[in-house]
Design a protein around this motif. Structure first.
Motif, PDB file in Angstrom:
ATOM      1  N   UNK A 110       0.825  -1.205   0.000  1.00 34.20           N
ATOM      2  CA  UNK A 110       0.000   0.000   0.000  1.00 34.20           C
ATOM      3  C   UNK A 110       0.860   1.256   0.000  1.00 34.20           C
ATOM      4  N   UNK A 111       2.017   1.185   0.638  1.00 30.84           N
ATOM      5  CA  UNK A 111       2.933   2.328   0.658  1.00 30.84           C
ATOM      6  C   UNK A 111       3.814   2.384  -0.584  1.00 30.84           C
ATOM      7  N   UNK A 112       3.567   1.441  -1.518  1.00 32.20           N
ATOM      8  CA  UNK A 112       4.303   1.378  -2.782  1.00 32.20           C
ATOM      9  C   UNK A 112       5.804   1.187  -2.562  1.00 32.20           C
ATOM     10  N   UNK A 113       6.111   0.380  -1.549  1.00 32.83           N
ATOM     11  CA  UNK A 113       7.499   0.030  -1.266  1.00 32.83           C
ATOM     12  C   UNK A 113       7.815  -1.388  -1.732  1.00 32.83           C
ATOM     13  N   UNK A 114       6.775  -2.148  -1.988  1.00 34.08           N
ATOM     14  CA  UNK A 114       6.934  -3.554  -2.327  1.00 34.08           C
ATOM     15  C   UNK A 114       5.979  -3.877  -3.470  1.00 34.08           C
ATOM     16  N   UNK A 115       6.416  -4.717  -4.376  1.00 34.83           N
ATOM     17  CA  UNK A 115       5.570  -5.122  -5.492  1.00 34.83           C
ATOM     18  C   UNK A 115       5.770  -6.600  -5.777  1.00 34.83           C
ATOM     19  N   UNK A 116       4.698  -7.249  -6.199  1.00 38.62           N
ATOM     20  CA  UNK A 116       4.761  -8.669  -6.544  1.00 38.62           C
ATOM     21  C   UNK A 116       4.928  -8.796  -8.052  1.00 38.62           C
ATOM     22  N   UNK A 117       5.963  -9.478  -8.479  1.00 33.37           N
ATOM     23  CA  UNK A 117       6.240  -9.631  -9.898  1.00 33.37           C
ATOM     24  C   UNK A 117       6.179 -11.109 -10.270  1.00 33.37           C
ATOM     25  N   UNK A 118       5.824 -11.353 -11.511  1.00 32.90           N
ATOM     26  CA  UNK A 118       5.779 -12.719 -12.042  1.00 32.90           C
ATOM     27  C   UNK A 118       7.019 -12.949 -12.893  1.00 32.90           C
TER      28      UNK A 118
END
Length: 533
Positions: A161-169
């Motif tokens: 939510x804080x745009x510090x982490x993202x899930x990538x495929x």
């Protein structure tokens, strides 16, 4: 290239491997981009059955650019806390720091700092605790170190939510030995040259097998927007029914032709600025047919032709106001007025398909600019039964066979009807599906989207005598008319849920390129019954 260093290393590693290799792990070991290993895999696949490659997809967590900075420097709230000395710091000075705005609110919610608004020089920020543990930085460092599994779903969600982490495929290849595996790469020939034939060397050379299933290169060509295709289909239906297309080049129209000529009073809500786009320059129409205008004025203000009118003070200045036309019925009014000037009267069938403009609230089904389709028939003694018959014929050609008619109100038609259709999936008749080169207009508009409900597909009615007789048309002449939008059937046909994906700056041009030039729609046939409610 298949004989490049990455491909050679891949084959040597695969020879020594037990089972196979992961392309991402090999890229990490070699210190090269993963795409370089993927390219080597595809090149080797093109040489035959040297290797086998299985595409695998895995999901993993990665830090964003801001997340990487926080993992190294600390969270915004921790940096704000460290920036506050023991004697406090002015709030305005704190807010000017790089992490001030974001970190201040987070540090306040964590109860690390407080604001004292009673100080003489303005609000001042003080520490509440002596030291803090920067949990955000610690969690991001775990992800950075490949230990994202140690975080709970709630913690991951907060960081995302804080745009510090993202899930990538991550898509990787599991590479194993093929039936013709070899560490020696021999280049396969792709062409048979005259020299090979004359020398006979072609007998000893490996040739790349032909792929008869490969698609050829598509030729460069123009593409039609789906809206234009459906418009062409509607136009063809009108022409098949013997209609003549009306001129519709008046995007800018006077209020007289847009409203007054249609027996729509000047105080009608549709004439307000929140529904209509009025022009500032030119603000007024320079010319109007004044004899006709006087008859329209009398009909509005005093009545006539069997009507008592609206009994109000009709104003010419209001009728002269220019606007962007709100419907193509203004073009129908012009066409009928021209028809009335021709003696003797001749029955006609008109149609138009063009743009109209309304001050609509933009949403998934409404735009300020859209297209209106309109059909008009003028003849002696036309009745509501004639209108329903023409509507049945028209909508049958669109593939709509289940109809219901609901009474409605329009200022310039009486009686008026809304037209509803039950929309469901259907298929082409067997006699058409057996002949793939045959197209059938009746099955070209609405296809198997399976709405399975009654939907409004148009509006209709008989033009009122108060509109027709001032034009000069004979008393025994009636005019039946109906209209519908172009965008709604196009959206149904192409499965588009948001009109902004069909028209406007958000249109995906690839949708236009991929749209087939010709299509046969499939589904299950609707019952061929027609109902009037």
């Amino acid at each position: 290239m298949a004989d490049g260093p990455v491909a050679e290393v891949l084959l040597r590693r695969l020879e020594a491997a037990d089972g196979g290799l992961d392309s991402a792990e090999l890229a990490a070991e070699l210190g090269v981009e993963h795409q370089a290993v993927v390219g080597a895999v595809k090149s080797l696949q093109a040489l035959g059955e040297i290797i086998e490659a299985e595409l695998r997809s895995t999901k993993r967590w990665e830090l964003t650019v801001e997340g990487q900075e926080i993992a190294q420097e600390g969270s915004h709230e921790a940096r704000v806390f460290r920036s506050v000395p023991s004697e406090g710091l002015a709030q305005n000075a704190l807010m000017q720091l790089p992490s001030g705005k974001v970190g201040f609110s987070k540090a306040m919610s964590n109860k690390w700092i407080r604001v004292d608004k009673s100080t003489p020089d303005g609000p001042r920020v003080f520490r509440v605790v002596d030291s803090v543990e920067d949990e955000v930085q610690r969690r991001l460092q775990l992800v950075q170190g490949g230990q994202a599994e140690k975080l709970g779903e709630k913690e991951k969600s907060e960081l995302r939510k804080r745009k510090l982490l993202t899930e990538v495929t991550l898509k990787t290849y599991w590479v194993s030995k093929g039936s013709a595996f070899s560490t020696t790469i021999s280049k396969q020939e792709t062409e048979l040259s005259p020299e090979m034939i004359s020398s006979g060397s072609w007998r000893d050379r490996p040739f790349k097998p032909y792929n008869f299933l490969a698609h050829g290169v598509l030729p460069d060509s123009g593409h039609l927007h789906p809206l234009l295709k459906v418009r062409t289909q509607f136009r063809q239906i009108f022409l098949e029914m013997g209609f003549t297309e009306m001129p519709t080049d008046n995007f800018i129209e006077s209020s007289f032709w847009n409203f007054d000529a249609l027996f729509q009073p000047q105080q009608h809500p549709a004439r307000d600025q929140h529904d209509t786009f009025f022009l500032r320059d030119p603000a007024e129409a320079p010319q109007l047919p004044m004899d006709y205008v006087s008859r329209v004025k009398r009909t509005h203000s005093q009545g006539g032709y069997g009507s008592q009118g609206y009994k109000y003070n009709w104003k010419l200045d209001e009728a002269r106001k220019n606007l962007l036309r709100t419907h193509t019925t203004s073009a129908s009014a012009r066409a009928l007025y021209r028809l009335a000037q021709k003696k003797p009267f001749t029955p006609v069938k008109y149609f138009s398909i063009d743009r109209v403009f309304r001050n609509e609230t933009l949403d998934s089904t409404h735009l300020a600019e859209f297209h209106q389709i309109e059909g008009v028939v003028a003849d002696h003694g036309l009745t509501l039964g004639h209108l329903m018959g023409v509507l049945r014929e028209f909508f049958t050609k669109l593939g709509i066979t289940q109809l219901r008619f609901k009474p409605a109100y329009n200022p310039y038609t009486e009686p008026s009807m809304e037209v509803f259709s039950y929309h469901q999936a259907y298929t082409l008749p067997s006699e058409l599906t057996a002949r793939p080169n045959v197209t059938h207009t009746s099955y070209s508009i609405f296809h198997a989207t399976g709405l399975k409900k009654w939907v409004e597909v148009g509006n209709s009615g008989l033009f009122r005598p108060e509109m027709l007789l001032p034009m000069g048309l004979p008393e025994n002449v009636s005019v039946i008319a109906w209209g519908l939008s172009l965008e709604r059937p196009t959206m149904i046909k192409y499965g588009i849920n948001n009109i902004r994906e069909l028209v406007g700056h958000k249109v995906n041009l690839q949708m236009v390129y991929d749209s087939p030039l010709c299509r046969l729609d499939a589904g299950s046939g609707p019952p061929r019954t027609q109902e009037a409610a």
